[in-house]
Design an enzyme around this catalytic site. Structure first.
Site, PDB file in Angstrom:
ATOM      1  N   LYS A   9       0.821  -1.215   0.000  1.00 24.58           N
ATOM      2  CA  LYS A   9       0.000   0.000   0.000  1.00 24.58           C
ATOM      3  C   LYS A   9       0.858   1.269   0.000  1.00 24.58           C
ATOM      4  O   LYS A   9       2.062   1.223   0.306  1.00 24.58           O
ATOM      5  CB  LYS A   9      -0.918  -0.031   1.227  1.00 24.58           C
ATOM      6  CG  LYS A   9      -1.974  -1.141   1.193  1.00 24.58           C
ATOM      7  CD  LYS A   9      -2.881  -1.057   2.423  1.00 24.58           C
ATOM      8  CE  LYS A   9      -3.998  -2.073   2.387  1.00 24.58           C
ATOM      9  NZ  LYS A   9      -4.902  -1.926   3.573  1.00 24.58           N
ATOM     10  N   TYR A  49     -12.778  -1.161  -3.168  1.00 29.73           N
ATOM     11  CA  TYR A  49     -13.217  -1.338  -1.777  1.00 29.73           C
ATOM     12  C   TYR A  49     -14.733  -1.229  -1.623  1.00 29.73           C
ATOM     13  O   TYR A  49     -15.212  -0.951  -0.530  1.00 29.73           O
ATOM     14  CB  TYR A  49     -12.514  -0.328  -0.873  1.00 29.73           C
ATOM     15  CG  TYR A  49     -11.140  -0.768  -0.403  1.00 29.73           C
ATOM     16  CD1 TYR A  49     -10.949  -2.010   0.217  1.00 29.73           C
ATOM     17  CD2 TYR A  49     -10.027   0.057  -0.552  1.00 29.73           C
ATOM     18  CE1 TYR A  49      -9.692  -2.404   0.665  1.00 29.73           C
ATOM     19  CE2 TYR A  49      -8.767  -0.328  -0.097  1.00 29.73           C
ATOM     20  CZ  TYR A  49      -8.610  -1.570   0.514  1.00 29.73           C
ATOM     21  OH  TYR A  49      -7.371  -1.966   0.970  1.00 29.73           O
ATOM     22  N   ASN A 112      -2.021   0.319   6.941  1.00 28.69           N
ATOM     23  CA  ASN A 112      -1.456  -0.928   7.465  1.00 28.69           C
ATOM     24  C   ASN A 112      -0.588  -1.673   6.452  1.00 28.69           C
ATOM     25  O   ASN A 112      -0.393  -2.878   6.551  1.00 28.69           O
ATOM     26  CB  ASN A 112      -2.566  -1.803   8.062  1.00 28.69           C
ATOM     27  CG  ASN A 112      -3.654  -2.126   7.052  1.00 28.69           C
ATOM     28  OD1 ASN A 112      -3.544  -1.771   5.883  1.00 28.69           O
ATOM     29  ND2 ASN A 112      -4.687  -2.822   7.492  1.00 28.69           N
ATOM     30  N   HIS A 115      -2.113  -5.426   1.751  1.00 27.84           N
ATOM     31  CA  HIS A 115      -3.468  -5.966   1.555  1.00 27.84           C
ATOM     32  C   HIS A 115      -3.358  -7.411   1.116  1.00 27.84           C
ATOM     33  O   HIS A 115      -2.419  -7.785   0.416  1.00 27.84           O
ATOM     34  CB  HIS A 115      -4.195  -5.178   0.447  1.00 27.84           C
ATOM     35  CG  HIS A 115      -5.425  -5.871  -0.075  1.00 27.84           C
ATOM     36  ND1 HIS A 115      -6.661  -5.726   0.505  1.00 27.84           N
ATOM     37  CD2 HIS A 115      -5.594  -6.747  -1.115  1.00 27.84           C
ATOM     38  CE1 HIS A 115      -7.545  -6.469  -0.155  1.00 27.84           C
ATOM     39  NE2 HIS A 115      -6.926  -7.094  -1.146  1.00 27.84           N
ATOM     40  N   GLU A 126      -9.962  -9.950  -7.627  1.00 23.77           N
ATOM     41  CA  GLU A 126      -9.000  -8.854  -7.453  1.00 23.77           C
ATOM     42  C   GLU A 126      -7.840  -8.955  -8.459  1.00 23.77           C
ATOM     43  O   GLU A 126      -7.315  -7.927  -8.898  1.00 23.77           O
ATOM     44  CB  GLU A 126      -8.487  -8.847  -6.007  1.00 23.77           C
ATOM     45  CG  GLU A 126      -9.574  -8.472  -5.005  1.00 23.77           C
ATOM     46  CD  GLU A 126      -9.100  -8.402  -3.559  1.00 23.77           C
ATOM     47  OE1 GLU A 126      -9.895  -7.980  -2.709  1.00 23.77           O
ATOM     48  OE2 GLU A 126      -7.932  -8.772  -3.276  1.00 23.77           O
TER      49      GLU A 126
HETATM   50  P1  IDP Z   1      -8.164  -6.473   5.757  1.00 24.49           P
HETATM   51  O1  IDP Z   1      -7.329  -5.530   4.903  1.00 24.49           O
HETATM   52  O2  IDP Z   1      -7.373  -7.014   6.926  1.00 24.49           O
HETATM   53  O3  IDP Z   1      -8.863  -7.548   4.959  1.00 24.49           O
HETATM   54  P2  IDP Z   1     -10.759  -5.121   5.924  1.00 24.49           P
HETATM   55  O4  IDP Z   1     -11.705  -5.219   7.076  1.00 24.49           O
HETATM   56  O5  IDP Z   1     -11.113  -5.814   4.666  1.00 24.49           O
HETATM   57  O6  IDP Z   1      -9.318  -5.570   6.457  1.00 24.49           O
HETATM   58  O7  IDP Z   1     -10.560  -3.566   5.642  1.00 24.49           O
HETATM   59  C1  IDP Z   1      -9.937  -3.130   4.464  1.00 24.49           C
HETATM   60  C2  IDP Z   1      -8.968  -2.016   4.811  1.00 24.49           C
HETATM   61  O8  IDP Z   1      -9.704  -0.913   5.342  1.00 24.49           O
HETATM   62  C3  IDP Z   1      -7.955  -2.343   5.929  1.00 24.49           C
HETATM   63  O9  IDP Z   1      -6.825  -3.056   5.492  1.00 24.49           O
HETATM   64  C4  IDP Z   1      -7.588  -0.955   6.403  1.00 24.49           C
HETATM   65  O10 IDP Z   1      -6.686  -0.299   5.511  1.00 24.49           O
HETATM   66  C5  IDP Z   1      -8.943  -0.253   6.341  1.00 24.49           C
HETATM   67  N1  IDP Z   1      -9.677  -0.341   7.615  1.00 24.49           N
HETATM   68  C6  IDP Z   1     -10.296  -1.426   8.152  1.00 24.49           C
HETATM   69  N2  IDP Z   1     -10.895  -1.123   9.320  1.00 24.49           N
HETATM   70  C7  IDP Z   1     -10.662   0.193   9.534  1.00 24.49           C
HETATM   71  C8  IDP Z   1     -11.033   1.106  10.597  1.00 24.49           C
HETATM   72  O11 IDP Z   1     -11.690   0.750  11.573  1.00 24.49           O
HETATM   73  N3  IDP Z   1     -10.583   2.387  10.450  1.00 24.49           N
HETATM   74  C9  IDP Z   1      -9.854   2.814   9.378  1.00 24.49           C
HETATM   75  N4  IDP Z   1      -9.507   1.999   8.381  1.00 24.49           N
HETATM   76  C10 IDP Z   1      -9.890   0.700   8.451  1.00 24.49           C
HETATM   77 MG    MG Z   2     -10.389  -7.386   3.551  1.00 26.31          MG
END
Ligand code: IDP
Ligand code: MG
Length: 135
Positions: A9, A49, A112, A115, A126
């Site tokens: 990312k 997304y 984070n 992905h 994807e």
């Molecule tokens: P994942 O990437 O671990 O599968 P997902 O729940 O699919 O997690 O969420 C997609 C992305 O959205 C996350 O990787 C992160 O960048 C962002 N995200 C998820 N939850 C939050 C939140 O509570 N606050 C801000 N960003 C979030």
């Molecule tokens: Mg996810």
């Protein structure tokens, strides 16, 4: 053998962590079948997304993922989806437990660093999104 879609990312690209993350990918028995770097438009990010469109963090997430260059990769190994998610670690970078990529590199729950697709079906969708059919 299974494939998954990984993304390095924008927060990680900006901090020049592409090399170390690709090293971890290779050291964990993934074969890189395709790789490209690009910057998503806002519309492309919103589409990628769209499963999260009802979430309170959606607008912010779309802005962030389209804020800079990213790397998309097709990774292949046994149980690739599960093994890549294990190497990434939980969405929210925790301070304890195994030294996952997100624990090492994430700035916060949104930025984070990496992905991974959540299922084999999502992975193929994807992969099509980033590479088109035929990859
Ligand atoms: P994942 O990437 O671990 O599968 P997902 O729940 O699919 O997690 O969420 C997609 C992305 O959205 C996350 O990787 C992160 O960048 C962002 N995200 C998820 N939850 C939050 C939140 O509570 N606050 C801000 N960003 C979030
Ligand atoms: Mg996810």
């Amino acid at each position: 053998m299974e494939r998954t879609l990984a993304i390095i990312k924008p927060d990680a690209v900006q901090r020049q962590l592409v090399g170390v993350i690709i090293s971890e990918i290779e050291m964990n028995q993934f074969a890189i079948r395709a790789i490209r770097t690009l910057r998503l438009t806002r519309d492309q990010a919103a589409l990628f997304y769209q499963q999260h469109c009802e979430k309170p963090f959606y607008e912010s997430l779309v802005g962030y993922i389209s804020s800079g260059q990213l790397y998309a990769l097709v990774l292949e190994r046994e149980s690739a989806v599960e093994e890549w998610r294990k190497l990434m670690g939980p969405t929210n970078p925790v301070k304890t437990g195994p030294l996952t990529l997100r624990r090492r590199f994430a700035l916060d729950i949104q930025r984070n660093s990496v992905h991974g697709a959540d299922t084999a079906t999502t992975a193929e969708r994807e992969i099509d999104f980033f590479f088109g059919e035929g990859v």
